[in-house]
Design a protein around this motif. Structure first.
Motif, PDB file in Angstrom:
ATOM      1  N   UNK A 103       0.819  -1.220   0.000  1.00  8.86           N
ATOM      2  CA  UNK A 103       0.000   0.000   0.000  1.00  8.86           C
ATOM      3  C   UNK A 103       0.841   1.254   0.000  1.00  8.86           C
ATOM      4  N   UNK A 104       2.008   1.201   0.643  1.00  4.13           N
ATOM      5  CA  UNK A 104       2.864   2.376   0.734  1.00  4.13           C
ATOM      6  C   UNK A 104       3.848   2.515  -0.410  1.00  4.13           C
ATOM      7  N   UNK A 105       3.717   1.672  -1.430  1.00  2.00           N
ATOM      8  CA  UNK A 105       4.656   1.729  -2.559  1.00  2.00           C
ATOM      9  C   UNK A 105       4.561   3.081  -3.259  1.00  2.00           C
ATOM     10  N   UNK A 106       5.711   3.565  -3.706  1.00  2.00           N
ATOM     11  CA  UNK A 106       5.736   4.819  -4.461  1.00  2.00           C
ATOM     12  C   UNK A 106       4.885   4.628  -5.718  1.00  2.00           C
ATOM     13  N   UNK A 107       4.085   5.634  -6.079  1.00  3.56           N
ATOM     14  CA  UNK A 107       3.228   5.525  -7.270  1.00  3.56           C
ATOM     15  C   UNK A 107       3.985   5.141  -8.539  1.00  3.56           C
ATOM     16  N   UNK A 108       5.238   5.588  -8.679  1.00  2.00           N
ATOM     17  CA  UNK A 108       6.042   5.215  -9.846  1.00  2.00           C
ATOM     18  C   UNK A 108       6.187   3.697  -9.925  1.00  2.00           C
ATOM     19  N   UNK A 109       6.481   3.061  -8.804  1.00  2.00           N
ATOM     20  CA  UNK A 109       6.686   1.611  -8.819  1.00  2.00           C
ATOM     21  C   UNK A 109       5.372   0.856  -8.981  1.00  2.00           C
ATOM     22  N   UNK A 110       4.281   1.395  -8.477  1.00  2.00           N
ATOM     23  CA  UNK A 110       2.970   0.784  -8.735  1.00  2.00           C
ATOM     24  C   UNK A 110       2.701   0.797 -10.241  1.00  2.00           C
ATOM     25  N   UNK A 111       3.020   1.915 -10.878  1.00  2.00           N
ATOM     26  CA  UNK A 111       2.832   2.073 -12.315  1.00  2.00           C
ATOM     27  C   UNK A 111       3.718   1.093 -13.089  1.00  2.00           C
ATOM     28  N   UNK A 112       4.994   1.029 -12.741  1.00  2.00           N
ATOM     29  CA  UNK A 112       5.923   0.132 -13.436  1.00  2.00           C
ATOM     30  C   UNK A 112       5.470  -1.321 -13.327  1.00  2.00           C
ATOM     31  N   UNK A 113       5.037  -1.724 -12.144  1.00  5.21           N
ATOM     32  CA  UNK A 113       4.598  -3.105 -11.937  1.00  5.21           C
ATOM     33  C   UNK A 113       3.370  -3.435 -12.775  1.00  5.21           C
ATOM     34  N   UNK A 114       2.451  -2.478 -12.856  1.00  4.54           N
ATOM     35  CA  UNK A 114       1.226  -2.691 -13.621  1.00  4.54           C
ATOM     36  C   UNK A 114       1.535  -2.790 -15.115  1.00  4.54           C
ATOM     37  N   UNK A 115       2.449  -1.941 -15.581  1.00  7.37           N
ATOM     38  CA  UNK A 115       2.766  -1.875 -17.010  1.00  7.37           C
ATOM     39  C   UNK A 115       3.676  -3.008 -17.483  1.00  7.37           C
ATOM     40  N   UNK A 116       4.471  -3.572 -16.588  1.00  4.47           N
ATOM     41  CA  UNK A 116       5.446  -4.590 -16.995  1.00  4.47           C
ATOM     42  C   UNK A 116       5.548  -5.646 -15.899  1.00  4.47           C
ATOM     43  N   UNK A 117       4.731  -6.648 -16.040  1.00  2.00           N
ATOM     44  CA  UNK A 117       4.650  -7.688 -15.022  1.00  2.00           C
ATOM     45  C   UNK A 117       5.894  -8.580 -15.042  1.00  2.00           C
ATOM     46  N   UNK A 118       6.111  -9.228 -13.917  1.00  2.00           N
ATOM     47  CA  UNK A 118       7.246 -10.129 -13.786  1.00  2.00           C
ATOM     48  C   UNK A 118       6.900 -11.523 -14.284  1.00  2.00           C
ATOM     49  N   UNK A 119       7.748 -12.461 -13.912  1.00  2.00           N
ATOM     50  CA  UNK A 119       7.568 -13.842 -14.317  1.00  2.00           C
ATOM     51  C   UNK A 119       6.213 -14.356 -13.803  1.00  2.00           C
ATOM     52  N   UNK A 120       5.563 -15.163 -14.575  1.00  2.00           N
ATOM     53  CA  UNK A 120       4.244 -15.727 -14.256  1.00  2.00           C
ATOM     54  C   UNK A 120       3.180 -14.657 -14.080  1.00  2.00           C
ATOM     55  N   UNK A 121       3.407 -13.473 -14.647  1.00  2.00           N
ATOM     56  CA  UNK A 121       2.404 -12.417 -14.607  1.00  2.00           C
ATOM     57  C   UNK A 121       2.270 -11.712 -13.272  1.00  2.00           C
ATOM     58  N   UNK A 122       3.220 -11.917 -12.382  1.00  2.00           N
ATOM     59  CA  UNK A 122       3.143 -11.257 -11.080  1.00  2.00           C
ATOM     60  C   UNK A 122       3.495  -9.775 -11.218  1.00  2.00           C
ATOM     61  N   UNK A 123       2.857  -8.963 -10.396  1.00  2.00           N
ATOM     62  CA  UNK A 123       3.151  -7.535 -10.416  1.00  2.00           C
ATOM     63  C   UNK A 123       4.193  -7.168  -9.379  1.00  2.00           C
ATOM     64  N   UNK A 124       4.133  -7.789  -8.203  1.00  2.00           N
ATOM     65  CA  UNK A 124       5.021  -7.360  -7.122  1.00  2.00           C
ATOM     66  C   UNK A 124       6.482  -7.568  -7.502  1.00  2.00           C
ATOM     67  N   UNK A 125       7.311  -6.741  -6.916  1.00  2.00           N
ATOM     68  CA  UNK A 125       8.759  -6.829  -7.115  1.00  2.00           C
ATOM     69  C   UNK A 125       9.280  -7.800  -6.073  1.00  2.00           C
ATOM     70  N   UNK A 126      10.056  -8.792  -6.534  1.00  2.00           N
ATOM     71  CA  UNK A 126      10.431  -9.850  -5.586  1.00  2.00           C
ATOM     72  C   UNK A 126      11.711  -9.587  -4.799  1.00  2.00           C
ATOM     73  N   UNK A 127      12.564  -8.662  -5.250  1.00  2.00           N
ATOM     74  CA  UNK A 127      13.793  -8.411  -4.496  1.00  2.00           C
ATOM     75  C   UNK A 127      14.462  -7.138  -4.999  1.00  2.00           C
ATOM     76  N   UNK A 128      15.527  -6.757  -4.304  1.00  2.00           N
ATOM     77  CA  UNK A 128      16.348  -5.612  -4.701  1.00  2.00           C
ATOM     78  C   UNK A 128      16.952  -5.843  -6.088  1.00  2.00           C
ATOM     79  N   UNK A 129      17.234  -4.758  -6.757  1.00  2.00           N
ATOM     80  CA  UNK A 129      17.872  -4.756  -8.080  1.00  2.00           C
ATOM     81  C   UNK A 129      16.988  -5.339  -9.181  1.00  2.00           C
TER      82      UNK A 129
END
Length: 162
Positions: A103-129
């Protein structure tokens, strides 16, 4: 109302000044969530090498420290800035510490996650870097996993700089 773009975001620099991403219009960006005490921290060296190789060709690397993963970025902005400078001679722009998930994620990172999903279609960022490559027109091109080394990203970067 037009759809939000990456250029609509404003971020705080590591020195506390506000910066609009619109200032990077026409340039490619590599946006990275970073940490000083992570197994991937040596990637700062590779990121700085990419910066030195491609900054003049239109690439901006933007580092966003984050303490959400294993509390691996406990320092304040001044400590982070000194660490990056002294240990890795970082010259690319660094920003204030942010959350990238939840909930406290910076809006930029919420946007990036929504626009470019990770492996298996996940939005959340799994680790640093985790790295997001943004094209010169603001399009989110690719998400790179934490284990993806900066030195292996040149081909993708050169493609967006054409």
């Amino acid at each position: 109302m037009s759809e939000q773009t990456i250029y609509d975001f404003e971020v705080k620099t590591i020195d506390g000044a506000m910066k609009k991403l619109a200032e990077y219009k026409g340039q490619a960006m590599l946006i990275v969530n970073t940490a000083s005490q992570c197994g991937f921290t040596p990637q700062y060296k590779g990121l700085e090498e990419l910066n030195r190789a491609y900054a003049d060709k239109g690439l901006k690397i933007l580092g966003f420290p984050c303490n959400q993963f294993g509390k691996q970025e406990p320092g304040d902005e001044n400590e982070i800035k000194n660490f990056c400078s002294l240990n890795y001679e970082v010259t690319f722009p660094m920003f204030a510490k942010v959350d990238v998930n939840g909930d406290g994620a910076h809006p930029l990172f919420k946007y990036l996650q929504k626009k470019c999903k990770g492996i298996f279609g996940t939005e959340f960022i799994k680790w640093n870097f985790t790295k997001f490559l943004v094209g010169k027109n603001g399009e989110i091109i690719k998400r790179f996993a934490p284990a993806d080394k900066p030195e292996d990203m040149s081909k993708d970067i050169e493609e967006v700089l054409k």
